[in-house]
Design an enzyme around this catalytic site. Sequence first.
Site, short mmCIF file in Angstrom:
data_model
loop_
_atom_site.label_atom_id
_atom_site.label_comp_id
_atom_site.label_asym_id
_atom_site.label_seq_id
_atom_site.Cartn_x
_atom_site.Cartn_y
_atom_site.Cartn_z
N LYS A 36 0.86 -1.18 0.00
CA LYS A 36 0.00 0.00 0.00
C LYS A 36 0.89 1.23 0.00
O LYS A 36 1.41 1.65 1.03
CB LYS A 36 -0.92 0.05 1.23
CG LYS A 36 -2.04 1.07 1.00
CD LYS A 36 -2.45 1.86 2.22
CE LYS A 36 -1.62 3.05 2.52
NZ LYS A 36 -1.64 4.16 1.56
N PRO A 37 1.12 1.82 -1.19
CA PRO A 37 1.94 3.04 -1.24
C PRO A 37 1.12 4.23 -0.74
O PRO A 37 -0.10 4.14 -0.62
CB PRO A 37 2.24 3.20 -2.73
CG PRO A 37 1.11 2.53 -3.43
CD PRO A 37 0.60 1.44 -2.52
N SER A 38 1.78 5.32 -0.47
CA SER A 38 1.06 6.54 -0.07
C SER A 38 0.17 7.00 -1.21
O SER A 38 0.56 6.92 -2.38
CB SER A 38 2.06 7.64 0.28
OG SER A 38 1.39 8.86 0.40
N GLU A 39 -0.99 7.53 -0.87
CA GLU A 39 -1.89 8.06 -1.91
C GLU A 39 -1.24 9.24 -2.64
O GLU A 39 -1.66 9.60 -3.73
CB GLU A 39 -3.22 8.50 -1.29
CG GLU A 39 -3.07 9.65 -0.32
CD GLU A 39 -4.40 10.24 0.12
OE1 GLU A 39 -5.41 9.93 -0.50
OE2 GLU A 39 -4.39 11.02 1.08
N GLY A 76 6.82 4.95 8.04
CA GLY A 76 5.99 6.16 8.11
C GLY A 76 6.11 6.80 9.47
O GLY A 76 7.08 6.61 10.19
N SER A 77 5.07 7.54 9.81
CA SER A 77 5.12 8.32 11.05
C SER A 77 5.00 7.42 12.28
O SER A 77 4.41 6.33 12.22
CB SER A 77 3.99 9.34 11.05
OG SER A 77 2.76 8.67 11.02
N ALA A 103 3.19 7.98 14.85
CA ALA A 103 1.79 7.89 15.30
C ALA A 103 1.07 6.74 14.59
O ALA A 103 0.40 5.92 15.24
CB ALA A 103 1.08 9.22 15.02
N GLU A 123 9.56 1.18 10.63
CA GLU A 123 10.59 2.20 10.36
C GLU A 123 9.90 3.54 10.53
O GLU A 123 9.16 3.98 9.65
CB GLU A 123 11.13 2.05 8.93
CG GLU A 123 11.86 0.75 8.64
CD GLU A 123 13.27 0.74 9.22
OE1 GLU A 123 13.75 1.77 9.72
OE2 GLU A 123 13.89 -0.34 9.18
N ARG A 169 18.82 17.12 2.11
CA ARG A 169 18.40 16.12 1.12
C ARG A 169 16.87 16.08 1.08
O ARG A 169 16.22 16.14 2.14
CB ARG A 169 18.96 14.76 1.52
CG ARG A 169 18.77 13.70 0.46
CD ARG A 169 19.79 12.61 0.66
NE ARG A 169 19.60 11.93 1.91
CZ ARG A 169 19.28 10.64 2.04
NH1 ARG A 169 19.09 9.92 0.95
NH2 ARG A 169 19.16 10.08 3.21
N CYS A 212 13.56 10.75 7.02
CA CYS A 212 13.54 10.35 8.44
C CYS A 212 14.92 10.46 9.08
O CYS A 212 15.03 10.56 10.29
CB CYS A 212 13.05 8.92 8.55
SG CYS A 212 13.97 7.82 7.49
N GLU A 216 9.90 16.24 14.77
CA GLU A 216 10.54 16.01 13.47
C GLU A 216 10.15 17.17 12.54
O GLU A 216 8.97 17.39 12.28
CB GLU A 216 10.01 14.68 12.92
CG GLU A 216 10.82 14.12 11.80
CD GLU A 216 10.25 12.77 11.34
OE1 GLU A 216 9.05 12.50 11.52
OE2 GLU A 216 11.03 11.99 10.77
N PHE A 222 10.95 17.88 9.18
CA PHE A 222 10.56 17.47 7.82
C PHE A 222 10.43 18.67 6.88
O PHE A 222 9.45 18.82 6.14
CB PHE A 222 9.25 16.66 7.87
CG PHE A 222 9.48 15.25 7.40
CD1 PHE A 222 10.39 14.43 8.04
CD2 PHE A 222 8.79 14.72 6.31
CE1 PHE A 222 10.63 13.12 7.60
CE2 PHE A 222 9.01 13.43 5.86
CZ PHE A 222 9.94 12.63 6.52
#
Length: 530
Positions: free
Chosen positions: A224-227, A277-278, A280, A299, A327, A333, A430, A432
Site C-alpha cells: 500500500k503506497p502513499s496516496e 511512516g510516522s 503515530a 521504520e 536532502r 527520516c 521532526e 521534515f
Amino acid sequence: MSISRMLPLRISNFLFSSHNPLSISTHHPPLFLRKMSMDTQSSAARLIDSGLLRSQGLIGGKWTDAYDGKFIKVHNPATGDVIASVPCMGRRETTDAISSAYDTFNSWSKLTASERSKCLRKWYDLLIAHKEDLAKLITLEQGKPLKEALGEVSYGASFIEFYAEEAKRVYGDIIPSTLADRRLFVLKQPVGVVGAITPWNFPLAMITRKVGPALACGCTVVIKPSELTPLTALAAAELSLQAGIPPGVVNVVMGNASDIGDTLLASPQVRKITFTGSTAVGKKLMAGASGTVKKVSLELGGNAPCIVFDDADLDVAVKGALAAKFRNSGQTCVCANRILVQEGIYEKFANAFSSAVQSLQVGNGLAEGVAQGPLINVAALQKVESFIQDATSKGAKIMLGGKRHSLGRTFYEPTVLTDVDSDMRISREEVFGPVAPLLRFKTEEEAIRNAKDTNAGLAAYIFTTNMSRSWRVSEALEFGLVGINEGIISTEVAPFGGVKQSGLGREGSKYGMDEYLEIKYVCLGNMNSP
Ligand code: NAP
C-alpha cells in the site's frame, strides 16, 4: 484526499512518450485531454516508455479499478497540476489482494531460491534500464530534484539486486544433540503473506527495501503506497510482472489508508506487517497487529542530532551537515533535525554553513541545477512555518531564509536558525522541512545528553577528527545509525532501523532477511530403533 467520481482523469498526456505523446495503448484507459501548463508540457516531463504509466491497482496480476469507481487525484507538488488519478480502494479490494497473495504463496515459496533469485535479478535489471523514467515519475509526484530521484532509483534497485543474491544464502542450522539418538535441525521458512505500507518521501526505495527481502525469502506481498505517490509503486509493479515474477506475488492497493490498513491487520492470512511512516501511525499498526499476533517491522520518524565538535574539519562538517539536513528538502527520516555545535567553532560553522545553504538553488525538480524542490503539500509548509514562529518567539534568530519562497505554493526558503535551544518545538519534533536549527554546547557530556534527549532513535551524526571521541560518542548515543564525518550513510549492505520510538527491526543487509523468516526447530528422534 480529493476523490472524483467523474470520468477518470487517469494519466495526463504530458507523461507519455515524446515519440508519440498522444498514443492510446491498449493497456491504458482513454486519455483525458486537458490544457497543460507550460511546466508540464516540457519535454523533460515526458517518459520514454509510456507502458510504465499505470493508473490502476494490481490484484492477482490484473490491473484493477476501485470496485465502486472512486478515484484519487495525484498532484505534482511543484506546480499543483493533477498528474493522474488512481483508484481509491478499500476493504473489498484489499481482501482480494490478500487472497491472491495467499493463493500464490504456496507456489512462490516452493520455487528454489535460485529460481526466485533469477526473477529478482531480472527485476533489478529492468529497474535500472528504466531509471530515467522512474526518476521522472518520482520527481513529478514527490518533488525531489531529478538528480536525487535518479539516486533513489539506484538506491531502491540495489535492494532488489542485493536480496536476489541473499535469496541463495538462507541457511539453517544443525545443533549438536544432547541425546545420542536424536538429531536437531533449524529450518528457516518464509513468514507468509506480507502487508507493506510505505510513505511518500521515497516512493520507490521504501518499497524495494521491504519487497526485495520478502520475495527473496519466498513471501508474497500486498503493497500500500502513499496516496500522494502511487505512480512510482505502480511502475515498479509493472516491471515486476515484466521480470517474470508470477501474478499474485506482488499486489498493489491504494486509497483509503485506514480501511486498507485495518483489513490487512484483521486478516489471519497476513502474517507480517512492515511499515515505514510516522510514529503515530506505526503505533496504531502495532496495536492493531496484536489481534492476530502478526510479526511487525516499523521504520518510524526520527529526530537526528548532528554534533559538530570544536576539533571537526570545518569543510567536512559543513558538507556533511548540508547533505544530512537538506536532502529531499529536509523530508527524510534521517535528516539532521538538530545541529549541535560546540562553542569554539559555533560562529565559524554558522557562517560557512549559511553560505553553503545560500547556494542551494530552489525550484521545480525537473529543472537543471535545482537542489531544493517543493515540500510535499501546503500542510507540510504550514507545519514548517509554525516551527519557525515558535522558535523565533522564544529567542531563535533567523540567519538565512525563514519565509515562503518567492516561487510560491509549497516552496520554502532554505533556512538557518541560530540560538535555538532544546525546549523549542523545532528541537523536540521532526521538522521534515528545509530548516536547520543550530544549538550551542560546551562539553562532550552535554552534547551526548542533549542528543539523547528525545523519544526518537533513528540516525545521528558526529563530526570530529578525534578518533577516541568518535568511538566514545557513537557508543553512548541511543540511535540505530551513526554517521561519523559523513552525512549520507544509507546503503543496501548495512542494517537500517531505529531504537526507542523510531521503530522495530532492520531493513537492508543480511539482517533484513530475518524480518521475513520464521525459525522452525525439527527434532529427529529414536534413531536407534530399526
Ligand atoms: P504516514 O502519514 O504515517 O503515512 C505512511 C503510510 O501509512 C502511508 O502509506 C499512509 O497512507 C499510511 N497510513 C496512514 N494512516 C494509516 C492507517 N490508519 N492505517 C494504515 N496505513 C495508514 O507518514 P508519511 O507522512 O507518509 O511519511 C513521513 C513519515 O515517515 C516521517 O515521520 C518519516 O520520518 C517517516 N519515515 C521513516 C523512515 C524510516 O526508515 N524510519 C523512512 C521514511 C519515512 P496515505 O499516505 O495514503 O494516507
